[in-house]
Design a protein around this motif. Structure first.
Motif, PDB file in Angstrom:
ATOM      1  N   PRO A 110      40.347  34.196  50.634  1.00  0.00           N
ATOM      2  CA  PRO A 110      39.729  34.995  49.579  1.00  0.00           C
ATOM      3  C   PRO A 110      40.617  35.049  48.332  1.00  0.00           C
ATOM      4  O   PRO A 110      41.785  35.410  48.405  1.00  0.00           O
ATOM      5  CB  PRO A 110      39.583  36.371  50.235  1.00  0.00           C
ATOM      6  N   LYS A 148      31.874  39.490  39.042  1.00  0.00           N
ATOM      7  CA  LYS A 148      31.470  40.402  40.121  1.00  0.00           C
ATOM      8  C   LYS A 148      32.178  41.746  40.006  1.00  0.00           C
ATOM      9  O   LYS A 148      31.651  42.780  40.442  1.00  0.00           O
ATOM     10  CB  LYS A 148      31.747  39.752  41.473  1.00  0.00           C
ATOM     11  N   THR A 209      45.441  41.407  50.817  1.00  0.00           N
ATOM     12  CA  THR A 209      44.637  42.525  51.309  1.00  0.00           C
ATOM     13  C   THR A 209      45.118  43.871  50.760  1.00  0.00           C
ATOM     14  O   THR A 209      44.382  44.855  50.780  1.00  0.00           O
ATOM     15  CB  THR A 209      44.633  42.574  52.849  1.00  0.00           C
ATOM     16  N   GLU A 216      37.777  38.204  46.666  1.00  0.00           N
ATOM     17  CA  GLU A 216      36.501  37.690  47.171  1.00  0.00           C
ATOM     18  C   GLU A 216      36.193  38.291  48.531  1.00  0.00           C
ATOM     19  O   GLU A 216      37.097  38.675  49.275  1.00  0.00           O
ATOM     20  CB  GLU A 216      36.574  36.162  47.313  1.00  0.00           C
ATOM     21  N   SER A 217      34.920  38.333  48.852  1.00  0.00           N
ATOM     22  CA  SER A 217      34.505  38.831  50.155  1.00  0.00           C
ATOM     23  C   SER A 217      34.830  37.803  51.236  1.00  0.00           C
ATOM     24  O   SER A 217      35.112  36.635  50.948  1.00  0.00           O
ATOM     25  CB  SER A 217      33.004  39.124  50.165  1.00  0.00           C
ATOM     26  N   ARG A 218      34.788  38.242  52.468  1.00  0.00           N
ATOM     27  CA  ARG A 218      35.117  37.365  53.593  1.00  0.00           C
ATOM     28  C   ARG A 218      34.100  36.243  53.782  1.00  0.00           C
ATOM     29  O   ARG A 218      34.374  35.275  54.487  1.00  0.00           O
ATOM     30  CB  ARG A 218      35.211  38.191  54.887  1.00  0.00           C
ATOM     31  N   ASP A 219      32.933  36.378  53.160  1.00  0.00           N
ATOM     32  CA  ASP A 219      31.926  35.327  53.292  1.00  0.00           C
ATOM     33  C   ASP A 219      31.984  34.352  52.111  1.00  0.00           C
ATOM     34  O   ASP A 219      31.006  33.705  51.778  1.00  0.00           O
ATOM     35  CB  ASP A 219      30.525  35.917  53.424  1.00  0.00           C
ATOM     36  N   SER A 220      33.146  34.255  51.490  1.00  0.00           N
ATOM     37  CA  SER A 220      33.339  33.311  50.380  1.00  0.00           C
ATOM     38  C   SER A 220      32.936  31.903  50.808  1.00  0.00           C
ATOM     39  O   SER A 220      33.247  31.462  51.918  1.00  0.00           O
ATOM     40  CB  SER A 220      34.818  33.307  49.955  1.00  0.00           C
TER      41      SER A 220
END
Length: 266
Positions: A110, A148, A209, A216-220
């Motif tokens: 991320p 974002k 973290t 970025e989110s973990r679903d990058s």
């Protein structure tokens, strides 16, 4: 046995007993891989003993930039590399007229925004000095993250190759400078905000973290891939490396070592 013959025999026997100074075991083969230091080379060190059991001696070449690892694979100086996302590779291939291919996705890093001067993005002043990567893929990745976070507005925030020209709104009148990705942690003390790739952030002792003001989110979608030439897809050595990189051992290492700063993609 004559004295000279006896001496030669003893020398040969000694070399055999020593294993040729640490030479690979009989039947093994070599595979070279280019990588950036953190986390890629660290992950490859976990893979190394796994491959040794499969008869492959992994030779890890560490680089501190994003160009030479691809150049050397294209030139066949190194077999494969592990450091980049697919958008970055696409931009490299387009710019250089090359045809490197992704082989297997391994992890996600991320991407984050960092500051030594301010504790939040809201605290950034008018005209803040912001540095972002200068390569097309990470450049747009930084801008999308700022979009974002509400600092800027892009024409199309889903465009993976957005540029500074695509900014339609910049309320704080942020002043952008583009630098080589490896340079960004080094200038962090000299700027208001720096958008830094996680591998370089970790290498500089930052904890994404905890230290990132935006991340970025973990679903990058920016998965880091093992990359090589198209003719290597069926190479048994490369297939063994792909399997090892996506093994339970590697997944456990990534989750334990990086605690969310790096996330398995498998």
């Amino acid at each position: 046995m004559k004295p000279r013959t006896s001496l030669l025999f003893l020398m040969a026997a000694g070399l055999s007993a020593c294993g040729g100074g640490g030479a690979p075991a009989s039947g093994s083969s070599h595979l070279s891989v280019a990588a950036t230091a953190v986390p890629h080379a660290e992950i490859l060190e976990v893979v190394k003993p796994i491959l040794e059991k499969e008869g492959v001696q992994l030779d890890i070449k560490v680089f501190n930039d994003y160009v030479q690892p691809n150049d050397q694979v294209v030139q066949k100086q190194i077999d494969v590399n592990y450091f980049q996302t697919e958008p970055y590779l696409s931009a490299y291939n387009k710019d250089r007229g090359t045809q490197l291919v992704t082989l297997v996705g391994v992890h996600i890093e991320p991407f984050g925004a960092y500051s030594r001067r301010f504790k939040s993005l809201d605290a950034l002043p008018q005209g803040a000095d912001v540095v972002i990567p200068n390569d097309p893929s990470n450049n747009s990745r930084a801008l999308i993250l700022l979009d974002k976070a509400g600092l800027i507005t892009l024409k199309d925030a889903s465009n993976p190759l957005s540029t500074l020209r695509d900014i339609t709104s910049n309320p704080k009148q942020l002043k952008f400078r583009e630098l080589d990705s490896a340079m960004l942690p080094r200038v962090l003390d000299q700027v208001d905000l720096a958008l830094i790739n996680t591998n370089y952030a970790l290498d500089a002792g930052l904890d994404p973290t905890k230290d990132a003001l935006a991340i970025e989110s973990r679903d990058s979608p920016y998965v880091n891939f093992l990359v090589g030439r198209a003719d290597e897809k069926d190479d048994p050595r490369v297939l063994k490396l792909e399997k090892a990189l996506t093994s339970p051992e590697v997944k456990a290492f990534i989750e334990s070592k990086y605690k969310g700063a790096v996330v398995p993609a498998f």
